[in-house]
Scaffold this motif. Structure first.
Motif, PDB file in Angstrom:
ATOM      1  N   LYS A  19       3.205  -9.196  -2.743  1.00  0.00           N
ATOM      2  CA  LYS A  19       3.940 -10.107  -1.858  1.00  0.00           C
ATOM      3  C   LYS A  19       4.917  -9.364  -0.946  1.00  0.00           C
ATOM      4  N   ASP A  20       5.368  -8.163  -1.355  1.00  0.00           N
ATOM      5  CA  ASP A  20       6.269  -7.377  -0.518  1.00  0.00           C
ATOM      6  C   ASP A  20       6.060  -5.893  -0.820  1.00  0.00           C
ATOM      7  N   ILE A  21       6.806  -5.036  -0.115  1.00  0.00           N
ATOM      8  CA  ILE A  21       6.557  -3.595  -0.231  1.00  0.00           C
ATOM      9  C   ILE A  21       6.953  -3.047  -1.604  1.00  0.00           C
ATOM     10  N   LYS A  22       7.958  -3.634  -2.248  1.00  0.00           N
ATOM     11  CA  LYS A  22       8.339  -3.176  -3.582  1.00  0.00           C
ATOM     12  C   LYS A  22       7.218  -3.431  -4.585  1.00  0.00           C
ATOM     13  N   GLU A  23       6.638  -4.600  -4.516  1.00  0.00           N
ATOM     14  CA  GLU A  23       5.529  -4.927  -5.417  1.00  0.00           C
ATOM     15  C   GLU A  23       4.313  -4.068  -5.105  1.00  0.00           C
TER      16      GLU A  23
ATOM     17  N   LYS B  68      -1.691  -7.568   7.052  1.00  0.00           N
ATOM     18  CA  LYS B  68      -0.419  -7.951   6.436  1.00  0.00           C
ATOM     19  C   LYS B  68       0.544  -6.762   6.498  1.00  0.00           C
TER      20      LYS B  68
ATOM     21  N   TYR C 182       4.034  -4.553   5.698  1.00  0.00           N
ATOM     22  CA  TYR C 182       4.967  -4.404   4.579  1.00  0.00           C
ATOM     23  C   TYR C 182       6.244  -3.645   4.942  1.00  0.00           C
ATOM     24  N   GLY C 183       6.153  -2.704   5.852  1.00  0.00           N
ATOM     25  CA  GLY C 183       7.349  -1.934   6.183  1.00  0.00           C
ATOM     26  C   GLY C 183       7.139  -1.065   7.397  1.00  0.00           C
TER      27      GLY C 183
ATOM     28  N   ILE D 295       9.689  -7.098  10.285  1.00  0.00           N
ATOM     29  CA  ILE D 295       9.138  -6.121   9.354  1.00  0.00           C
ATOM     30  C   ILE D 295      10.260  -5.192   8.901  1.00  0.00           C
ATOM     31  N   PRO D 296      10.566  -5.138   7.603  1.00  0.00           N
ATOM     32  CA  PRO D 296      11.712  -4.350   7.120  1.00  0.00           C
ATOM     33  C   PRO D 296      11.485  -2.848   7.198  1.00  0.00           C
TER      34      PRO D 296
ATOM     35  N   THR E 232      14.563  -0.801   2.279  1.00  0.00           N
ATOM     36  CA  THR E 232      13.908  -1.677   1.311  1.00  0.00           C
ATOM     37  C   THR E 232      13.545  -0.935   0.027  1.00  0.00           C
TER      38      THR E 232
END
Length: 351
Positions: free
Chosen positions: A163-167, A245, A247-248, A261-262, A267
């Motif tokens: 769902k996000d860049i950490k995951e 998609k 992510y960063g 986009i972070p 992040t």
């Protein structure tokens, strides 16, 4: 170089009386008119002294084909600079050898201010680290001004589960050697940035090199390859179209050309992770300081224009203007960063 009469200024000697000067001037203008020279849009100002720079058109060499990001940026910049510097700046595309042909052409040009390089990361920073080049950047080229950076964005297919860049990073780290990443080629800037990203986070991905960003992104969109980090110019249309998609983004402060986009650095707690493909102007070593300064002043003024800002935003280039001393410092830092990535990952290209 052949002599061009449109690039010659007429300055009569002081020993000729005024009537004689007017007569000779009229005769020269008539002679030029008869050859069609005066119909050229590049006709000179007849009374301009030879010592004044510039007194003829300037050539800006773009080492890439028309339509590429560097070319588009150079075209709009040259138009604005022409108005400021007082003469036409003509774009000359010299593509080939990954930007090496055009870069070498400028390095070997006369150091008189009439040849400018629209330089970029690939041929100036990366290529000399990976292979022998016919030019020596540090000896043969003077950095005049840095114009901007092309941000890189980490993307996957739309159905990728993170769902996000950490995951996403957690998934990659949990399964070493499972996930593949695409690049536009071994040793490409995208490859180096991806390897730097992987190393900083302890990710063991499998590199799948392609011949260009289009086939690489095609396989990421389809899910055949899991992820890639490519230029914003390449991926933003696909992101907007719902094909990829994001992510960063690779720039430490984020980027106005990749809204929403972070930054990877903040992040993922990667302070100092700040990598992109730069664009800047350079001239041959030995170019007179006053000439370099005139080019620099025209560049800085042009970069502040609304037309240039809009154009850079349209082609997803983040404006990051830096004067010569700051540009030189940036080049040294990014060279060190890329050199470390190449050595640690034993990256080699076919010569």
């Amino acid at each position: 170089m052949s002599h061009d009469p449109t690039q010659t200024a007429f300055t009569p000697t002081s020993s000729i009386d005024s009537k004689r000067r007017e007569y000779l001037k009229a005769q020269m203008l008539l002679a030029l008119a008869s050859t069609g020279v005066l119909s050229s849009p590049l006709s000179f100002a007849a009374d301009a002294p030879k010592s004044t720079y510039p007194n003829r058109p300037i050539k800006m060499i773009v080492p890439w084909p028309p339509g590429q990001a560097t070319d588009l940026a150079a075209r709009v910049l040259s138009q604005e600079m022409s108005k400021i510097i007082g003469t036409q700046i003509i774009i000359d595309n010299k593509a080939g050898a990954g930007g090496g042909i055009g870069t070498d052409a400028v390095a070997k040009s006369a150091a008189d201010g009439y040849t400018i390089l629209a330089g970029s990361s690939g041929p100036v920073t990366v290529s000399p680290l990976l292979q022998k080049t016919p030019y020596d950047v540090e000896k043969e080229l003077i950095p005049v001004a840095m114009l901007g950076l092309s941000p890189y964005v980490l993307v996957t297919a739309m159905n990728f589960p993170a769902k996000d860049i950490k995951e996403l990073v957690e998934m990659f780290k949990a399964s070493p050697g499972k996930y593949t990443f695409a690049t536009s080629g071994t040793g490409a800037t995208a490859h180096l940035i991806t390897e730097a990203f992987n190393a900083a986070l302890g990710i063991q991905g499998i590199h799948i090199p392609y011949k260009g960003s289009i086939p690489a992104l095609t396989d990421v969109v389809s899910g055949q390859v899991h992820y890639c980090i490519e230029t914003a110019a390449s991926v933003m249309p696909l992101i907007r179209g719902g094909k990829l998609k994001p992510y960063g983004v690779s720039l430490e402060k984020g980027s106005a050309v990749t809204p929403g986009i972070p930054a990877m650095s903040s992040t993922l707690d990667l302070p100092g992770f700040d990598m992109g493909a730069w664009l800047g102007l350079m001239v041959p070593t030995g170019t007179p300081k006053d000439v370099v300064e005139k080019i620099a002043i025209a560049t800085e003024k042009a970069m502040s224009s609304a037309e240039v800002k809009q154009a850079f935003n349209t082609i997803a280039l983040e404006i990051d203007y830096r004067r010569s001393d700051e540009f030189i410092k940036y080049l040294k830092n990014i060279k060190t960063a890329f050199s470390d990535v190449i050595k640690k990952n034993n990256i080699k290209v076919d010569s």
